[in-house]
Motif scaffolding. Structure first.
Motif, mmCIF file in Angstrom:
data_model
loop_
_atom_site.group_PDB
_atom_site.id
_atom_site.type_symbol
_atom_site.label_atom_id
_atom_site.label_comp_id
_atom_site.label_asym_id
_atom_site.label_seq_id
_atom_site.Cartn_x
_atom_site.Cartn_y
_atom_site.Cartn_z
ATOM 1 N N ARG A 89 -35.408 -9.114 -7.976
ATOM 2 C CA ARG A 89 -34.317 -7.903 -7.608
ATOM 3 C C ARG A 89 -33.442 -7.565 -8.768
ATOM 4 O O ARG A 89 -32.885 -8.492 -9.350
ATOM 5 N N PRO A 90 -33.091 -6.381 -8.881
ATOM 6 C CA PRO A 90 -33.968 -5.148 -8.299
ATOM 7 C C PRO A 90 -35.099 -5.038 -8.669
ATOM 8 O O PRO A 90 -35.763 -5.692 -9.268
ATOM 9 N N ASP A 91 -35.939 -4.313 -7.595
ATOM 10 C CA ASP A 91 -37.419 -4.338 -7.721
ATOM 11 C C ASP A 91 -37.880 -3.883 -8.927
ATOM 12 O O ASP A 91 -37.258 -2.667 -9.335
ATOM 13 N N ASN A 92 -38.833 -4.214 -9.531
ATOM 14 C CA ASN A 92 -39.423 -3.538 -10.923
ATOM 15 C C ASN A 92 -40.975 -2.982 -10.407
ATOM 16 O O ASN A 92 -41.660 -3.228 -11.638
ATOM 17 N N TRP A 93 -41.029 -3.132 -9.024
ATOM 18 C CA TRP A 93 -42.422 -2.769 -8.758
ATOM 19 C C TRP A 93 -42.225 -1.545 -7.738
ATOM 20 O O TRP A 93 -41.455 -0.838 -7.466
ATOM 21 N N ASP A 158 -46.775 2.381 -12.870
ATOM 22 C CA ASP A 158 -46.165 1.506 -11.688
ATOM 23 C C ASP A 158 -45.012 0.968 -11.754
ATOM 24 O O ASP A 158 -44.267 0.507 -10.706
ATOM 25 N N ASN A 159 -44.336 0.774 -13.192
ATOM 26 C CA ASN A 159 -42.986 0.218 -13.325
ATOM 27 C C ASN A 159 -42.023 0.996 -12.921
ATOM 28 O O ASN A 159 -41.799 1.979 -13.314
ATOM 29 N N VAL A 160 -40.876 0.413 -12.252
ATOM 30 C CA VAL A 160 -39.642 1.009 -11.675
ATOM 31 C C VAL A 160 -38.815 1.420 -13.017
ATOM 32 O O VAL A 160 -38.352 2.509 -12.905
ATOM 33 N N GLY A 161 -39.011 0.555 -14.105
ATOM 34 C CA GLY A 161 -38.138 0.922 -15.107
ATOM 35 C C GLY A 161 -38.697 2.213 -15.864
ATOM 36 O O GLY A 161 -37.987 2.943 -16.370
ATOM 37 N N LEU A 165 -36.748 5.822 -16.368
ATOM 38 C CA LEU A 165 -36.643 6.331 -17.756
ATOM 39 C C LEU A 165 -37.131 7.869 -17.679
ATOM 40 O O LEU A 165 -36.398 9.014 -18.042
ATOM 41 N N LEU A 166 -38.403 8.132 -16.970
ATOM 42 C CA LEU A 166 -39.005 9.269 -17.117
ATOM 43 C C LEU A 166 -37.922 10.390 -16.034
ATOM 44 O O LEU A 166 -37.602 11.443 -16.596
ATOM 45 N N SER A 167 -37.378 9.919 -15.099
ATOM 46 C CA SER A 167 -36.197 10.567 -14.309
ATOM 47 C C SER A 167 -35.305 10.993 -15.267
ATOM 48 O O SER A 167 -34.647 12.245 -15.218
ATOM 49 N N MET A 168 -34.529 9.917 -16.183
ATOM 50 C CA MET A 168 -33.501 10.454 -17.151
ATOM 51 C C MET A 168 -33.926 11.288 -18.159
ATOM 52 O O MET A 168 -33.131 12.135 -18.502
ATOM 53 N N ILE A 169 -35.280 11.285 -18.631
ATOM 54 C CA ILE A 169 -35.646 12.337 -19.340
ATOM 55 C C ILE A 169 -35.828 13.643 -19.109
ATOM 56 O O ILE A 169 -35.425 14.749 -19.430
ATOM 57 N N ARG A 170 -36.379 13.757 -17.576
ATOM 58 C CA ARG A 170 -36.482 14.921 -16.860
ATOM 59 C C ARG A 170 -34.925 15.718 -16.798
ATOM 60 O O ARG A 170 -34.869 16.705 -16.809
ATOM 61 N N ARG A 171 -34.038 14.631 -16.513
ATOM 62 C CA ARG A 171 -32.451 15.328 -16.135
ATOM 63 C C ARG A 171 -32.074 15.283 -17.250
ATOM 64 O O ARG A 171 -30.561 15.619 -17.317
ATOM 65 N N PHE A 229 -30.094 1.444 -14.301
ATOM 66 C CA PHE A 229 -30.163 0.215 -14.813
ATOM 67 C C PHE A 229 -29.173 -0.798 -14.419
ATOM 68 O O PHE A 229 -29.116 -1.732 -14.722
ATOM 69 N N GLY A 230 -28.231 -0.250 -13.706
ATOM 70 C CA GLY A 230 -27.087 -1.009 -13.460
ATOM 71 C C GLY A 230 -26.080 -1.043 -14.719
ATOM 72 O O GLY A 230 -26.064 -0.486 -15.756
ATOM 73 N N HIS A 231 -24.828 -1.533 -14.561
ATOM 74 C CA HIS A 231 -23.725 -1.485 -15.351
ATOM 75 C C HIS A 231 -23.506 -2.795 -16.024
ATOM 76 O O HIS A 231 -22.548 -2.899 -16.622
ATOM 77 N N ASP A 232 -24.562 -3.877 -15.942
ATOM 78 C CA ASP A 232 -24.427 -4.955 -16.690
ATOM 79 C C ASP A 232 -25.954 -5.481 -17.427
ATOM 80 O O ASP A 232 -26.416 -6.515 -17.201
ATOM 81 N N GLN A 233 -26.212 -4.717 -18.189
ATOM 82 C CA GLN A 233 -27.247 -4.760 -19.197
ATOM 83 C C GLN A 233 -28.599 -5.063 -18.222
ATOM 84 O O GLN A 233 -29.234 -5.818 -18.767
#
Length: 309
Positions: A89-93, A158-161, A165-171, A229-233
């Motif tokens: 948790r958080p899920d990475n799948w 399939d990796n959530v990370g 990242l792809l979403s961040m690249i698109r935006r 990815f959250g605010h704590d690294q």
């Protein structure tokens, strides 16, 4: 490997033998065999080996049942699996898989027994020399775009990370719009990391701990990442799941699961010894347990109770 059931004794006989307990009455028949899920990841294998070594001298037999994550959740919910030690948790799948788990937890078909790993991480990382050069936060990435060849090394679709990242690249979040995400699997990312560090070259990659890379290389996790990815690294944890009613049926094991926890650095070190030094899982787990007698005593306290089950 995922198609067959493995006995833990085949994996970690050395670990089981390190600290024999005095003769005790056998546990109740319904609790004697503990069916542990194994999702195929090395850190989960390490957790299972250490857990098996803790319980074995008390008459318990651990049976490792390899399966895909979706199958592990289904077996827990239907009572065909007892314990799963690595619910990240958080899920990475895939969200479609973890949604099934969330539904079964809400319906009390799966129980959360404890947290066996805290201080884990899953976010972008860089070699320490690049961190010292100023790439310390997601907001710094665009300044190093040229040095990085506008490339981020991810893991797999399939990796959530990777999806984040792809979403961040698109935006174009944090100026990542011009970046390309390489998805060549964990092995491909690790090979790229090794090559770049060997030549002291810049690389930006999706890292995680526990993992051998945290021992083998000097790496740093980036700050920032916000909603992705959250605010704590990229802080994460691993929960312990059981079938419904298991802790009540087997209270001694339930008590152990409530306190069972491995330091993230220890898991990374054991994974390094297995992956890089090519040592077997059993002896690695045995060596760590032998070096931490106070931890072992604390873990075994519920098993030593006269009222155990």
């Amino acid at each position: 490997m995922l198609a067959r059931t493995l006995r833990l004794s085949a994996l970690c006989a050395a670990a089981i033998a390190i600290a024999p307990a005095p003769a005790r009455a056998q546990p109740p028949a319904a609790c004697r065999t503990i069916r542990l899920g194994h999702g195929g990841w090395l850190d989960n294998q390490v957790q299972n080996a250490v857990f098996g070594a803790v319980v074995a001298p008390f008459g318990y037999q651990v049976r490792i049942e390899p399966a895909r994550l979706k199958t592990i959740y289904h077996r827990l919910a239907t009572g065909r699996l007892d314990v799963y030690l690595q619910d990240w948790r958080p899920d990475n799948w895939m969200s479609s898989v973890t949604a099934i788990r969330d539904s079964d937890v809400a319906r009390k078909r799966i129980a959360v027994a404890g947290t066996d790993l805290s201080g884990a991480r899953h976010t972008l990382a860089v070699p320490a020399y690049l961190y010292r050069a100023g790439l310390k936060d997601f907001a710094d990435i665009h300044k190093f775009a040229g040095q990085l060849d506008h490339t981020i090394y991810g893991i797999e679709p399939d990796n959530v990370g990777d999806r984040q990242l792809l979403s961040m690249i698109r935006r174009n979040t944090d100026g990542l719009g011009g970046f390309h995400l390489v998805q060549a699997g964990a092995g491909g990312m690790l090979r790229a990391l090794a090559a770049k560090i060997r030549h002291h070259e810049p690389i930006l990659f999706l890292g995680w701990q526990p993992d051998a890379m945290n021992v083998e290389y000097r790496i740093r996790y980036l700050g920032g990442g916000g909603a992705a990815f959250g605010h704590d690294q990229g802080a994460a944890r691993s929960l312990i799941l059981t079938r419904a009613g298991y802790a009540a049926q087997c209270p001694a094991i339930g008590g152990l699961l409530h306190r069972f926890r491995l330091p993230v650095r220890a898991e990374s070190r054991m994974m390094y010894d297995i992956q890089v030094k090519r040592e077997a899982v059993g002896p690695v787990a045995a060596a760590w347990i032998a070096a931490h007698p106070a931890w072992l005593k604390r873990m075994r306290a519920p098993l030593a109770s006269p009222a155990r089950g």
